[in-house]
Design a protein around this motif. Structure first.
Motif, short mmCIF file in Angstrom:
data_model
loop_
_atom_site.label_atom_id
_atom_site.label_comp_id
_atom_site.label_asym_id
_atom_site.label_seq_id
_atom_site.Cartn_x
_atom_site.Cartn_y
_atom_site.Cartn_z
N LEU A 107 0.86 -1.18 0.00
CA LEU A 107 0.00 0.00 0.00
C LEU A 107 0.89 1.23 0.00
O LEU A 107 1.73 1.40 0.89
N LYS A 108 0.73 2.06 -1.02
CA LYS A 108 1.45 3.33 -1.10
C LYS A 108 0.47 4.45 -0.84
O LYS A 108 -0.64 4.44 -1.38
N ILE A 109 0.88 5.39 0.00
CA ILE A 109 0.04 6.54 0.33
C ILE A 109 0.82 7.80 -0.04
O ILE A 109 1.98 7.95 0.35
N ARG A 110 0.17 8.70 -0.79
CA ARG A 110 0.78 9.99 -1.14
C ARG A 110 -0.27 11.07 -0.85
O ARG A 110 -1.40 10.99 -1.32
N ILE A 111 0.13 12.07 -0.08
CA ILE A 111 -0.78 13.15 0.28
C ILE A 111 -0.12 14.49 -0.05
O ILE A 111 1.00 14.75 0.34
N GLY A 112 -0.83 15.34 -0.75
CA GLY A 112 -0.30 16.67 -1.09
C GLY A 112 -0.84 17.09 -2.44
O GLY A 112 -1.75 16.47 -2.97
N ASP A 113 -0.38 18.12 -2.96
CA ASP A 113 0.81 18.93 -2.76
C ASP A 113 0.46 20.19 -1.97
O ASP A 113 -0.22 21.07 -2.46
N PHE A 114 0.95 20.25 -0.74
CA PHE A 114 0.61 21.34 0.14
C PHE A 114 1.40 22.62 -0.13
O PHE A 114 1.12 23.65 0.47
N SER A 115 2.35 22.58 -1.06
CA SER A 115 3.09 23.81 -1.41
C SER A 115 2.18 24.79 -2.15
O SER A 115 2.53 25.95 -2.31
N LEU A 116 1.03 24.33 -2.60
CA LEU A 116 0.12 25.16 -3.38
C LEU A 116 -0.69 26.15 -2.54
O LEU A 116 -1.37 27.01 -3.08
N ILE A 117 -0.62 25.99 -1.21
CA ILE A 117 -1.41 26.86 -0.34
C ILE A 117 -0.56 27.51 0.74
O ILE A 117 0.48 26.97 1.13
N ASN A 119 0.36 28.40 4.42
CA ASN A 119 0.32 27.52 5.60
C ASN A 119 0.34 26.04 5.20
O ASN A 119 -0.07 25.18 5.98
N GLY A 120 0.79 25.76 3.99
CA GLY A 120 0.86 24.38 3.53
C GLY A 120 1.73 23.50 4.41
O GLY A 120 1.46 22.31 4.56
N ARG A 121 2.76 24.09 5.01
CA ARG A 121 3.66 23.33 5.89
C ARG A 121 2.85 22.73 7.06
O ARG A 121 3.08 21.59 7.45
N ASN A 122 1.87 23.47 7.59
CA ASN A 122 1.05 22.95 8.70
C ASN A 122 0.22 21.74 8.26
O ASN A 122 0.12 20.76 8.99
N TYR A 123 -0.37 21.84 7.07
CA TYR A 123 -1.15 20.71 6.53
C TYR A 123 -0.23 19.52 6.27
O TYR A 123 -0.60 18.37 6.52
N TYR A 124 0.95 19.81 5.75
CA TYR A 124 1.93 18.75 5.47
C TYR A 124 2.28 18.01 6.76
O TYR A 124 2.24 16.78 6.81
N GLU A 125 2.62 18.77 7.80
CA GLU A 125 3.03 18.14 9.06
C GLU A 125 1.89 17.33 9.67
O GLU A 125 2.12 16.23 10.18
N SER A 127 -0.39 15.88 7.99
CA SER A 127 -0.56 14.71 7.11
C SER A 127 0.53 13.67 7.32
O SER A 127 0.29 12.48 7.14
N VAL A 128 1.73 14.10 7.71
CA VAL A 128 2.79 13.14 8.06
C VAL A 128 2.31 12.28 9.23
O VAL A 128 2.40 11.04 9.20
N ASP A 129 1.76 12.94 10.24
CA ASP A 129 1.25 12.24 11.41
C ASP A 129 0.08 11.32 11.02
O ASP A 129 0.04 10.15 11.40
N PHE A 130 -0.86 11.87 10.24
CA PHE A 130 -2.03 11.09 9.79
C PHE A 130 -1.59 9.84 9.03
O PHE A 130 -2.06 8.73 9.31
N ALA A 131 -0.71 9.99 8.03
CA ALA A 131 -0.31 8.86 7.18
C ALA A 131 0.39 7.78 7.98
O ALA A 131 0.17 6.58 7.77
N GLY A 132 1.23 8.19 8.92
CA GLY A 132 1.95 7.22 9.75
C GLY A 132 1.01 6.37 10.58
O GLY A 132 1.18 5.16 10.70
N LYS A 133 -0.02 7.01 11.14
CA LYS A 133 -0.99 6.29 11.96
C LYS A 133 -1.96 5.49 11.09
O LYS A 133 -2.25 4.33 11.38
#
Length: 144
Positions: A107-117, A119-125, A127-133
């Protein structure tokens, strides 16, 4: 513009793609690895299925399944009404891809691209937590 901000995770699951697909698309399983609003209908989600969250600021967060290729790929577009930027559907998305590996499935999970918005860094971080869990819970559900 910032470099692209994608979260990439993968996990090998001892289950066939059909089983993992159910965990990814049936609301009773989705509610265990992701949040669903109270009263979200039971059953399988498919292309066009939406999940709408009412935000405390009066805005909405909306996910929409824009591609559902059973046992292969699930793409869910993310839109938040308070984003200042005009984002095309699917430019920021959750992508789940399944690849058979013998008796297991990658299973591969890819979430983003948060650079388009902004405060994208907040969404990215977040999502790192979300994807790991989420990947761990998806694996547990599919293997049990």
């Amino acid at each position: 513009m910032a470099d692209s901000l994608f979260v990439d995770e993968e996990i090998l699951i001892d289950a066939p793609p059909e089983t993992i697909w159910r965990v990814l698309t049936e609301s009773k399983y989705v509610a265990q690895w992701d949040e669903l609003p109270e009263g979200y209908p039971e059953g399988a989600m498919s292309t066009g299925s939406k999940v709408v969250w009412e935000l405390p600021d009066g805005g909405q967060s909306i996910t929409t399944i824009i591609n559902a290729e059973p046992q292969k790929e699930l793409k869910i577009s993310l839109f938040v009404s308070k984003w200042e930027e005009k984002i095309k559907e699917g430019d920021i998305a959750y992508l789940f891809q399944l690849e058979e590996r013998g008796r297991s499935t990658l299973l591969k999970i890819r979430i983003g691209d948060f650079s388009l918005i902004k405060n994208g860094r907040n969404y990215y971080e977040a999502s790192v937590d979300f994807a790991g869990k989420a990947r761990k819970v998806i694996k547990e559900l599919a293997e049990s």
